[in-house]
Design a protein around this motif. Structure first.
Motif, PDB file in Angstrom:
ATOM      1  N   GLY A 164      17.115  -9.413  77.566  1.00  0.00           N
ATOM      2  CA  GLY A 164      16.059  -8.644  78.206  1.00  0.00           C
ATOM      3  C   GLY A 164      15.434  -7.587  77.323  1.00  0.00           C
ATOM      4  O   GLY A 164      14.460  -6.954  77.727  1.00  0.00           O
ATOM      5  N   LEU A 165      15.981  -7.360  76.137  1.00  0.00           N
ATOM      6  CA  LEU A 165      15.443  -6.350  75.232  1.00  0.00           C
ATOM      7  C   LEU A 165      14.670  -7.013  74.110  1.00  0.00           C
ATOM      8  O   LEU A 165      14.853  -8.198  73.815  1.00  0.00           O
ATOM      9  N   ARG A 166      13.803  -6.243  73.424  1.00  0.00           N
ATOM     10  CA  ARG A 166      13.056  -6.771  72.301  1.00  0.00           C
ATOM     11  C   ARG A 166      14.013  -7.143  71.167  1.00  0.00           C
ATOM     12  O   ARG A 166      15.124  -6.625  71.088  1.00  0.00           O
ATOM     13  N   GLU A 167      13.555  -8.013  70.294  1.00  0.00           N
ATOM     14  CA  GLU A 167      14.401  -8.509  69.218  1.00  0.00           C
ATOM     15  C   GLU A 167      14.457  -7.485  68.093  1.00  0.00           C
ATOM     16  O   GLU A 167      13.446  -7.175  67.466  1.00  0.00           O
ATOM     17  N   LEU A 168      15.621  -6.956  67.828  1.00  0.00           N
ATOM     18  CA  LEU A 168      15.795  -5.907  66.836  1.00  0.00           C
ATOM     19  C   LEU A 168      16.436  -6.465  65.570  1.00  0.00           C
ATOM     20  O   LEU A 168      17.206  -7.426  65.621  1.00  0.00           O
ATOM     21  N   VAL A 169      16.110  -5.816  64.466  1.00  0.00           N
ATOM     22  CA  VAL A 169      16.709  -6.143  63.174  1.00  0.00           C
ATOM     23  C   VAL A 169      17.437  -4.911  62.679  1.00  0.00           C
ATOM     24  O   VAL A 169      16.893  -3.806  62.728  1.00  0.00           O
ATOM     25  N   PRO A 170      18.685  -5.047  62.227  1.00  0.00           N
ATOM     26  CA  PRO A 170      19.431  -3.861  61.784  1.00  0.00           C
ATOM     27  C   PRO A 170      18.831  -3.230  60.537  1.00  0.00           C
ATOM     28  O   PRO A 170      18.160  -3.891  59.741  1.00  0.00           O
ATOM     29  N   SER A 171      19.086  -1.963  60.368  1.00  0.00           N
ATOM     30  CA  SER A 171      18.574  -1.220  59.213  1.00  0.00           C
ATOM     31  C   SER A 171      19.354  -1.590  57.957  1.00  0.00           C
ATOM     32  O   SER A 171      20.416  -2.208  58.010  1.00  0.00           O
ATOM     33  N   GLU A 172      18.822  -1.191  56.819  1.00  0.00           N
ATOM     34  CA  GLU A 172      19.437  -1.526  55.535  1.00  0.00           C
ATOM     35  C   GLU A 172      20.617  -0.620  55.189  1.00  0.00           C
ATOM     36  O   GLU A 172      21.437  -0.981  54.353  1.00  0.00           O
ATOM     37  N   LYS A 173      20.687   0.553  55.787  1.00  0.00           N
ATOM     38  CA  LYS A 173      21.792   1.451  55.457  1.00  0.00           C
ATOM     39  C   LYS A 173      23.095   0.900  56.032  1.00  0.00           C
ATOM     40  O   LYS A 173      23.117   0.266  57.084  1.00  0.00           O
ATOM     41  N   MET A 174      24.190   1.125  55.294  1.00  0.00           N
ATOM     42  CA  MET A 174      25.521   0.645  55.690  1.00  0.00           C
ATOM     43  C   MET A 174      25.475  -0.851  56.035  1.00  0.00           C
ATOM     44  O   MET A 174      25.906  -1.283  57.106  1.00  0.00           O
ATOM     45  N   ARG A 175      24.969  -1.645  55.112  1.00  0.00           N
ATOM     46  CA  ARG A 175      24.724  -3.068  55.353  1.00  0.00           C
ATOM     47  C   ARG A 175      25.984  -3.815  55.776  1.00  0.00           C
ATOM     48  O   ARG A 175      25.904  -4.821  56.479  1.00  0.00           O
ATOM     49  N   PHE A 176      27.140  -3.366  55.348  1.00  0.00           N
ATOM     50  CA  PHE A 176      28.372  -4.060  55.694  1.00  0.00           C
ATOM     51  C   PHE A 176      28.514  -4.219  57.204  1.00  0.00           C
ATOM     52  O   PHE A 176      28.984  -5.256  57.689  1.00  0.00           O
ATOM     53  N   LEU A 177      28.102  -3.196  57.954  1.00  0.00           N
ATOM     54  CA  LEU A 177      28.238  -3.239  59.410  1.00  0.00           C
ATOM     55  C   LEU A 177      27.318  -4.274  60.052  1.00  0.00           C
ATOM     56  O   LEU A 177      27.552  -4.698  61.186  1.00  0.00           O
ATOM     57  N   ASN A 178      26.264  -4.691  59.327  1.00  0.00           N
ATOM     58  CA  ASN A 178      25.341  -5.684  59.881  1.00  0.00           C
ATOM     59  C   ASN A 178      26.014  -7.033  60.109  1.00  0.00           C
ATOM     60  O   ASN A 178      25.511  -7.869  60.860  1.00  0.00           O
TER      61      ASN A 178
END
Length: 584
Positions: A279-293
């Motif tokens: 139900g939410l818009r499609e988000l892309v994770p940020s580049e900081k702390m990429r390991f958590l992505n």
């Protein structure tokens, strides 16, 4: 039809409950007989005068007494974090508040019993403090158990009461709820300030002038009364069911990131897919702390994200929002750590012991200010400045500077750190003078002698500490609310409590180290049981030096910290992908 009828009944029941009626019981009323206010009254009154109780009734040294107090304060600040987790994930706010009110009541009654039953404290000393008996293991156990139950009481009352009050108006429309919340927050801070003022004036006065039995007895009666009132008001409460805690959500990101540690992240996210809440818009994770992505990427384990019933398993994959919440929490840790020193300084004053050696007559020869009430200058300063800052001080500064934003949140926090340093410099200078007066009056070896020096000499350092708290604590709360996503509102107060708890542990280690180092070779340690033989002025000056180092660290963190979030949203329709700032 049955389901619609059930929903209508639920809404009808909600309308009969909640609203503004139960909030005075939860937060505050004119008499202060409330859940959190009562806990704060009892906690503040005990903390304010506890060092006197430990040194006079239990015959403990100043350093040992301070360590017990610091451990108690650390527990009272650490446990609310655990209480928030248990409340959100298991018990719900009402049950958590109710159980911990009983715990706080038990603790205050146990402390009351230590003043009532002679066998629970060591016998009185002889003349000139000769023949003092140390407390037995049983006596120390009862004392520590009482403080432990009170700390456990804080674990549910402090993190849950404000949120529980918000639950009572959660069913209102947004405009009405926003107006009520603004009043609720103002009411909350006024009530907490009122609680502390009552604690360090009325209750401390009873403890000091009438006796420990009456002082602690009133505290126990207050807690018992509000516990019973809370039970009586139960039918009028809106009781939300526990939901997944933000803390569990953050832990899931860590666990899933470690599970997926062998995954290789693509250089660009254009072809990657990430898990988003339905139900939410499609988000892309940020580049900081990429390991958590790695916790939210879908491309490599789309077949391993379900629990077998078609539901997404949060311990196998997390949403982008969960990942960004953890990144936000981690990104403020350096700034948070830079503020720990201000908590340490604000709680490390031995002003109560100093006040006990000074002339405490104020205004008239008949009235003596209780030594435990010396912090009233800090509390009044904090309350007045906090209440006047937005309404009067900011508009005044805007007229002078011609700027709409007079001070940024980081600047306010920095002012708090600087004022903390100034308070310790003033405290060191005043203690140097107080000790000189004691030596000149021949009282260097008389711990109970009264100096010809007014207790009001201690007022400036407490006024500065109050200003430091107003800038640093409120600045921190507003800073975290501004930087962290809205879904992490409960994380803000937890950070504040946790910082105070860490400061108490560090203070304990500092005191132990100072006395261990300075007390070698038969020398009197800086924090000697006799203030006139020790060098508390050196201790205050050392804290000022540590604060100066912390100020440099704070400036570096402020320069490095980037308040802008970098998480983007990719609109699913069309080839053109619009980048939008992530708002949590």
């Amino acid at each position: 039809m049955m389901e619609g009828h059930s929903n209508e009944l639920g809404r009808a029941n909600t309308l009969k409950k909640g609203g503004l009626r139960p909030i005075p019981v939860i937060i505050g009323n004119v008499f202060g007989l409330t859940n959190e206010v009562s806990e704060r009254i009892v906690s503040a009154s005990v903390t304010a005068n506890l060092i006197i109780y430990l040194t006079t009734k239990y015959h403990l040294g100043a350093a040992s007494s301070a360590i017990i107090i610091f451990v108690y304060q650390a527990a009272a600040n650490f446990l609310p974090v655990c209480g928030a987790i248990v409340s959100d994930a298991l018990l719900g706010r009402y049950l958590m508040v109710t159980l911990t009110l009983f715990s706080c009541t038990t603790g205050t009654f146990m402390l009351f019993l230590t003043s009532l039953i002679p066998k629970l404290t060591p016998p009185d000393c002889g003349l000139s403090n000769q023949g003092c008996t140390s407390p037995s293991p049983l006596q120390l156990f009862v004392l520590c158990a009482s403080l432990g139950f009170m700390s456990l009481g804080a674990s549910g009352v402090r993190p849950c009461c404000l949120a529980f009050a918000e639950d009572q108006i959660a069913h209102w429309d947004e405009a009405q709820k926003d107006r009520a919340l603004r009043g609720l927050f103002s009411w909350y801070y006024v009530s907490v300030g009122f609680a502390q003022i009552v604690a360090v004036t009325i209750l401390v006065y009873f403890q000091d002038q009438v006796g420990w039995k009456v002082g602690f007895g009133i505290s126990a009666a207050v807690m018992l009364s509000i516990t019973l009132v809370n039970l009586a008001a139960s039918p009028f409460y809106v009781k939300m069911k526990p939901q997944r805690s933000i803390w569990i959500s953050l832990l899931q990101v860590v666990v899933v990131s470690l599970k997926n540690r062998h995954l290789v992240l693509p250089k660009t996210y254009q072809s990657a897919q990430f898990h988003n809440a339905s139900g939410l818009r499609e988000l892309v994770p940020s580049e900081k702390m990429r390991f958590l992505n790695k916790a939210c990427i879908l491309r490599y384990h789309a077949t391993n994200v379900s629990d077998g019933a078609g539901r997404t398993n949060s311990w196998n994959i997390c949403t982008v929002e969960q990942v960004e919440n953890l990144k936000s929490a981690l990104s403020v840790i350096p700034m948070w750590s830079a503020m720990i020193m201000t908590f340490l300084i604000q709680s490390s004053s031995f002003g109560v012991l100093q006040a006990a050696t000074m002339d405490r007559r104020v205004g008239t020869k008949k009235f003596q200010l209780p030594a435990g009430s010396i912090s009233i200058f800090e509390i009044i300063t904090f309350t007045i400045w906090s209440g006047c800052y937005d309404r009067y001080i900011v508009p005044f500064l805007r007229r002078i500077t011609g700027r709409q934003q007079v001070l940024t949140l980081k600047q306010r926090m920095g002012i708090g750190v600087s004022l903390s340093i100034a308070s310790m410099l003033v405290a060191s200078a005043v203690e140097t003078y107080r000790r000189k007066v004691a030596v000149k009056g021949g009282l260097q070896h008389d711990a109970k002698g009264t100096l010809e020096m007014s207790v009001l000499w201690l007022a400036p350092q407490y006024v500065i500490i109050g200003l430091a708290g107003a800038f640093s604590s409120i600045g921190q709360i507003e800073f975290y609310y501004a930087v962290l996503p809205k879904s992490m509102g409960s994380f803000v107060l937890a950070l504040l409590f946790f910082g105070a708890g860490v400061a108490s542990i560090i203070a304990t280690l500092v005191i132990k180290a100072i006395n261990l180092i300075t007390g070698r070779n038969g020398m009197a340690p800086w924090l000697s049981n006799n203030l006139n033989e020790g060098h508390y002025n050196y201790y205050y000056f050392l804290l000022a030096v540590l604060g100066a180092i912390d100020l440099i660290y704070f400036i570096v963190c402020s320069y490095v910290f980037d308040e802008r979030t970098q998480n983007m949203s990719l609109e699913t329709s069309g080839d053109a992908k619009d980048m939008v700032e992530f708002q949590g």
